[in-house]
Design an enzyme around this catalytic site. Structure first.
Site, PDB file in Angstrom:
ATOM      1  N   ASN A   8       0.872  -1.173   0.000  1.00  0.00           N
ATOM      2  CA  ASN A   8       0.000   0.000   0.000  1.00  0.00           C
ATOM      3  C   ASN A   8       0.908   1.222   0.000  1.00  0.00           C
ATOM      4  OD1 ASN A   8      -1.793   2.047   0.526  1.00  0.00           O
ATOM      5  ND2 ASN A   8      -2.272   1.395   2.626  1.00  0.00           N
ATOM      6  N   LYS A  10       0.109   4.262  -0.269  1.00  0.00           N
ATOM      7  CA  LYS A  10      -0.492   5.463   0.331  1.00  0.00           C
ATOM      8  C   LYS A  10      -0.202   6.668  -0.565  1.00  0.00           C
ATOM      9  CE  LYS A  10      -0.120   3.202   4.760  1.00  0.00           C
ATOM     10  NZ  LYS A  10      -0.045   3.315   6.201  1.00  0.00           N
ATOM     11  N   HIS A  91      -9.436   1.248   4.666  1.00  0.00           N
ATOM     12  CA  HIS A  91      -8.191   1.429   5.415  1.00  0.00           C
ATOM     13  C   HIS A  91      -8.449   2.374   6.589  1.00  0.00           C
ATOM     14  CE1 HIS A  91      -4.140   2.582   6.494  1.00  0.00           C
ATOM     15  NE2 HIS A  91      -3.743   1.479   5.878  1.00  0.00           N
ATOM     16  N   GLU A 166      -5.498  -4.916  10.536  1.00  0.00           N
ATOM     17  CA  GLU A 166      -4.443  -3.928  10.757  1.00  0.00           C
ATOM     18  C   GLU A 166      -4.709  -3.157  12.053  1.00  0.00           C
ATOM     19  OE1 GLU A 166      -2.390  -2.791   6.822  1.00  0.00           O
ATOM     20  OE2 GLU A 166      -4.113  -1.478   7.052  1.00  0.00           O
TER      21      GLU A 166
HETATM   22  P1  PGA Z   1       2.893   0.030   7.593  1.00  0.00           P
HETATM   23  O1  PGA Z   1       1.422   0.335   7.001  1.00  0.00           O
HETATM   24  O2  PGA Z   1       3.363  -1.252   6.979  1.00  0.00           O
HETATM   25  O3  PGA Z   1       3.716   1.226   7.149  1.00  0.00           O
HETATM   26  O4  PGA Z   1       2.755  -0.063   9.074  1.00  0.00           O
HETATM   27  C1  PGA Z   1       0.500  -0.709   6.797  1.00  0.00           C
HETATM   28  C2  PGA Z   1      -0.775  -0.153   6.240  1.00  0.00           C
HETATM   29  O5  PGA Z   1      -1.217   0.926   6.674  1.00  0.00           O
HETATM   30  O6  PGA Z   1      -1.408  -0.784   5.350  1.00  0.00           O
END
Ligand code: PGA
Length: 258
Positions: A8, A10, A91, A166
């Site tokens: 992801n 983002k 999310h 998550e």
């Molecule tokens: P992270 O994010 O691996 O940077 O902790 C995971 C996510 O938000 O999908």
């Protein structure tokens, strides 16, 4: 079950990063026992899917309506049209900043599945809920109320659905739950999926997400009912992401193709 390792990105990634996507896609081809995907910013989807046509590129969100007066939003059909094969929905960063409810997330999942996209549906608890001892019950209810039903869930759809657990307090923090806590949560989510879909609920992959990296992926993937990972920060470069894919292949016993 074949593991899914999804990145992801983002709000990271410019055209200059297409080379990184290509490097990840090329190397992932060597791990045929693992499904690998990258969910990139919407405006990169088309270029990424053209650059790596045989690799799964996804969106990070989708609107529940087919079209209409929704300024700034993107429909499932638009994602497909751009070359995406999957999308994340629900999310925690969107549930929080965009005030998305379970009902919104359910509608988004149904719209995406009906259109032919695969879906990664995210759930997870806050630190406050974890510390109150209510995490399993809270996340279970969140899942139940966000799960796609009706027409979208008819006929084989659970295979295109993955759930990502998550914990919000583990995202981007470097903190992760204990393996026992992950096992307990994934087991509870599996039960909810079977209650919702019958035996087909066994086929829905349950991913873990939150501070997954090369150094902890192996032990996380060995936990029962962990069928892959949703990876944020460590998915941005091939150097960080590929060891996670390799760890999934290792646990599967599929290793790397020559
Ligand atoms: P992270 O994010 O691996 O940077 O902790 C995971 C996510 O938000 O999908």
């Amino acid at each position: 079950m074949k593991k899914l390792v999804a990145g992801n990105w983002k709000m990271h990634g410019l055209s200059a990063d297409l080379g990184e996507i290509k490097a990840i896609a090329d190397a992932s081809r060597g791990y045929s026992g693992v499904d690998v995907a990258l969910c990139v910013p919407a405006i990169l989807i088309e270029r990424a899917s053209r650059a790596v046509p045989d690799f799964a590129i996804g969106g990070q969100d989708v609107h529940f309506a087919e079209k209409g007066a929704h300024t700034g939003c993107i429909s499932a059909k638009m994602l497909l049209d751009a070359g995406a094969t999957l999308t994340i929905v629900g999310h925690s960063e969107r549930r929080d900043a965009q005030r998305e409810s379970d009902a919104d997330v359910k509608a988004k999942a149904e719209a995406a599945l009906s259109c032919g996209l695969a879906v990664i549906l995210c759930v997870g608890e806050s630190l406050e809920v974890r510390e109150s001892g209510e995490a399993v019950a809270t996340v279970g209810t969140q899942l139940e109320e966000s799960l796609p039903h009706g027409e979208a869930a008819a006929g084989g759809v659970p295979e295109r659905l993955a759930v990502a657990y998550e914990p919000i307090w583990a995202i981007g923090t470097g903190k992760i739950p204990t393996m026992d806590e992950i096992a307990e949560m994934h087991d509870a989510l599996r039960q909810r999926l079977v209650t919702a879909y019958g035996p087909a609920g066994q086929q829905v992959r349950i991913l873990y997400g939150g501070s997954v990296k090369g150094s902890n992926a192996g032990e996380i993937f060995a936990v029962p009912n962990v069928d892959g990972a949703l990876v944020g920060g460590a998915s941005l470069t091939a150097a960080d992401f590929l060891p996670i894919v390799a760890a999934a292949a290792e646990v599967e016993g599929s290793g790397k193709a020559a």
